[in-house]
Design a protein around this motif. Structure first.
Motif, PDB file in Angstrom:
ATOM      1  N   HIS A  81      50.354  42.013  46.321  1.00  0.00           N
ATOM      2  CA  HIS A  81      49.184  42.643  45.711  1.00  0.00           C
ATOM      3  C   HIS A  81      48.554  41.663  44.722  1.00  0.00           C
ATOM      4  O   HIS A  81      49.206  40.757  44.232  1.00  0.00           O
ATOM      5  CB  HIS A  81      49.567  43.940  45.003  1.00  0.00           C
ATOM      6  CG  HIS A  81      50.543  43.722  43.894  1.00  0.00           C
ATOM      7  ND1 HIS A  81      51.901  43.553  44.114  1.00  0.00           N
ATOM      8  CD2 HIS A  81      50.369  43.608  42.559  1.00  0.00           C
ATOM      9  CE1 HIS A  81      52.504  43.355  42.955  1.00  0.00           C
ATOM     10  NE2 HIS A  81      51.615  43.377  42.001  1.00  0.00           N
ATOM     11  N   ILE A  82      47.284  41.871  44.444  1.00  0.00           N
ATOM     12  CA  ILE A  82      46.564  41.008  43.515  1.00  0.00           C
ATOM     13  C   ILE A  82      46.513  41.696  42.162  1.00  0.00           C
ATOM     14  O   ILE A  82      46.126  42.859  42.058  1.00  0.00           O
ATOM     15  CB  ILE A  82      45.142  40.731  44.039  1.00  0.00           C
ATOM     16  CG1 ILE A  82      45.235  39.918  45.325  1.00  0.00           C
ATOM     17  CG2 ILE A  82      44.312  40.000  43.009  1.00  0.00           C
ATOM     18  CD1 ILE A  82      43.900  39.578  45.930  1.00  0.00           C
ATOM     19  N   THR A  83      46.911  40.976  41.129  1.00  0.00           N
ATOM     20  CA  THR A  83      46.913  41.533  39.779  1.00  0.00           C
ATOM     21  C   THR A  83      45.504  41.493  39.185  1.00  0.00           C
ATOM     22  O   THR A  83      44.615  40.818  39.713  1.00  0.00           O
ATOM     23  CB  THR A  83      47.862  40.731  38.861  1.00  0.00           C
ATOM     24  OG1 THR A  83      47.337  39.402  38.737  1.00  0.00           O
ATOM     25  CG2 THR A  83      49.278  40.684  39.422  1.00  0.00           C
ATOM     26  N   GLN A  84      45.321  42.193  38.083  1.00  0.00           N
ATOM     27  CA  GLN A  84      44.021  42.182  37.397  1.00  0.00           C
ATOM     28  C   GLN A  84      43.664  40.766  36.947  1.00  0.00           C
ATOM     29  O   GLN A  84      42.512  40.362  37.032  1.00  0.00           O
ATOM     30  CB  GLN A  84      44.040  43.135  36.197  1.00  0.00           C
ATOM     31  CG  GLN A  84      43.943  44.591  36.575  1.00  0.00           C
ATOM     32  CD  GLN A  84      42.694  44.907  37.361  1.00  0.00           C
ATOM     33  OE1 GLN A  84      42.760  45.275  38.525  1.00  0.00           O
ATOM     34  NE2 GLN A  84      41.535  44.768  36.773  1.00  0.00           N
ATOM     35  N   LEU A  85      44.653  40.019  36.454  1.00  0.00           N
ATOM     36  CA  LEU A  85      44.410  38.638  36.037  1.00  0.00           C
ATOM     37  C   LEU A  85      43.923  37.807  37.216  1.00  0.00           C
ATOM     38  O   LEU A  85      42.947  37.062  37.094  1.00  0.00           O
ATOM     39  CB  LEU A  85      45.689  38.016  35.458  1.00  0.00           C
ATOM     40  CG  LEU A  85      45.628  36.520  35.185  1.00  0.00           C
ATOM     41  CD1 LEU A  85      44.624  36.217  34.082  1.00  0.00           C
ATOM     42  CD2 LEU A  85      46.990  35.970  34.832  1.00  0.00           C
ATOM     43  N   GLN A  86      44.565  37.951  38.366  1.00  0.00           N
ATOM     44  CA  GLN A  86      44.156  37.193  39.550  1.00  0.00           C
ATOM     45  C   GLN A  86      42.745  37.587  39.996  1.00  0.00           C
ATOM     46  O   GLN A  86      41.951  36.735  40.366  1.00  0.00           O
ATOM     47  CB  GLN A  86      45.164  37.399  40.682  1.00  0.00           C
ATOM     48  CG  GLN A  86      46.500  36.731  40.404  1.00  0.00           C
ATOM     49  CD  GLN A  86      47.583  37.173  41.354  1.00  0.00           C
ATOM     50  OE1 GLN A  86      47.540  38.260  41.916  1.00  0.00           O
ATOM     51  NE2 GLN A  86      48.581  36.315  41.537  1.00  0.00           N
ATOM     52  N   LYS A  87      42.425  38.881  39.943  1.00  0.00           N
ATOM     53  CA  LYS A  87      41.074  39.330  40.292  1.00  0.00           C
ATOM     54  C   LYS A  87      40.048  38.691  39.360  1.00  0.00           C
ATOM     55  O   LYS A  87      38.987  38.247  39.797  1.00  0.00           O
ATOM     56  CB  LYS A  87      40.976  40.854  40.199  1.00  0.00           C
ATOM     57  CG  LYS A  87      41.726  41.577  41.285  1.00  0.00           C
ATOM     58  CD  LYS A  87      41.660  43.086  41.077  1.00  0.00           C
ATOM     59  CE  LYS A  87      42.479  43.822  42.120  1.00  0.00           C
ATOM     60  NZ  LYS A  87      42.472  45.278  41.916  1.00  0.00           N
ATOM     61  N   GLY A 118      52.794  36.712  44.180  1.00  0.00           N
ATOM     62  CA  GLY A 118      52.713  38.130  44.482  1.00  0.00           C
ATOM     63  C   GLY A 118      51.628  38.467  45.484  1.00  0.00           C
ATOM     64  O   GLY A 118      51.389  39.632  45.767  1.00  0.00           O
ATOM     65  N   TYR A 127      40.223  40.282  49.121  1.00  0.00           N
ATOM     66  CA  TYR A 127      39.682  40.764  47.847  1.00  0.00           C
ATOM     67  C   TYR A 127      38.269  40.222  47.653  1.00  0.00           C
ATOM     68  O   TYR A 127      37.352  40.950  47.297  1.00  0.00           O
ATOM     69  CB  TYR A 127      40.554  40.348  46.662  1.00  0.00           C
ATOM     70  CG  TYR A 127      39.891  40.693  45.355  1.00  0.00           C
ATOM     71  CD1 TYR A 127      39.828  42.006  44.929  1.00  0.00           C
ATOM     72  CD2 TYR A 127      39.269  39.721  44.576  1.00  0.00           C
ATOM     73  CE1 TYR A 127      39.182  42.353  43.756  1.00  0.00           C
ATOM     74  CE2 TYR A 127      38.627  40.056  43.406  1.00  0.00           C
ATOM     75  CZ  TYR A 127      38.594  41.365  42.996  1.00  0.00           C
ATOM     76  OH  TYR A 127      37.943  41.695  41.840  1.00  0.00           O
TER      77      TYR A 127
END
Length: 175
Positions: A81-87, A118, A127
């Protein structure tokens, strides 16, 4: 094993937790509806096999395939899954004309490797591909009902983008 759960979500959570601990991933299967229209059986499965429902009647611990080893656990769909930081980083780097694969490679270097990310390149691409703003053009007809005149997907929410979209919409509908 004679476990009874108060909700379908509780049963699913327990099975996902068990699957992660054992090294396999879960997918949702079909469901059965009785004559009264009530859901009475729901199947949860290993990505390759297995059956479960709200009440676990039968549990087969042996699998007909090898389970994932601990170092490979990050490849399971439930672990990616993509974290908020990665987004946030994907969005900011896209303003520098860096595509999702380049952003992934930069972040992989920063995080120390794929297993610490992750997410995979595919999650980054998806995304970026679907991180769009949906803008509907709606109005009310003479029967006081909502009517959709058109819709658009915007890559960015800037003033210039909205001005462009409104001009195109007015051109299309003939102002």
């Amino acid at each position: 094993m004679d476990m009874i759960f108060t909700s379908l979500d509780d049963c699913y959570s327990m099975y996902v937790t068990y699957a992660k601990a054992c090294g396999f991933s879960v997918r949702k299967g079909t469901e059965k509806i009785n004559d009264k229209g009530e859901k009475h059986i729901k199947y949860y499965m290993c990505m390759r096999a297995g059956v479960g429902s709200w009440k676990v009647y039968k549990f087969v611990e042996e699998h007909n395939h090898d389970l994932f080893e601990r170092p490979d656990k990050h490849f399971l769909p439930t672990e990616r899954h993509i974290t908020q930081l990665q987004k946030h980083v994907i969005h900011n780097m896209s303003t520098l004309n860096l595509g999702p694969v380049k952003v992934f490679n930069v972040m992989k270097t920063c995080f120390g490797g794929f297993e610490d990310m992750g997410a995979s390149k595919f999650e980054f691409k998806n995304y970026k591909r679907y991180a769009m703003v949906f803008v509907p053009f709606t109005g009310i007809d003479n029967h006081h009902c909502n009517v959709t005149f058109g819709a658009a997907l915007l890559v960015s929410e800037t003033t210039d983008t909205y001005i462009w979209l409104l001009r195109v919409f007015l051109k299309v509908v003939g102002s």
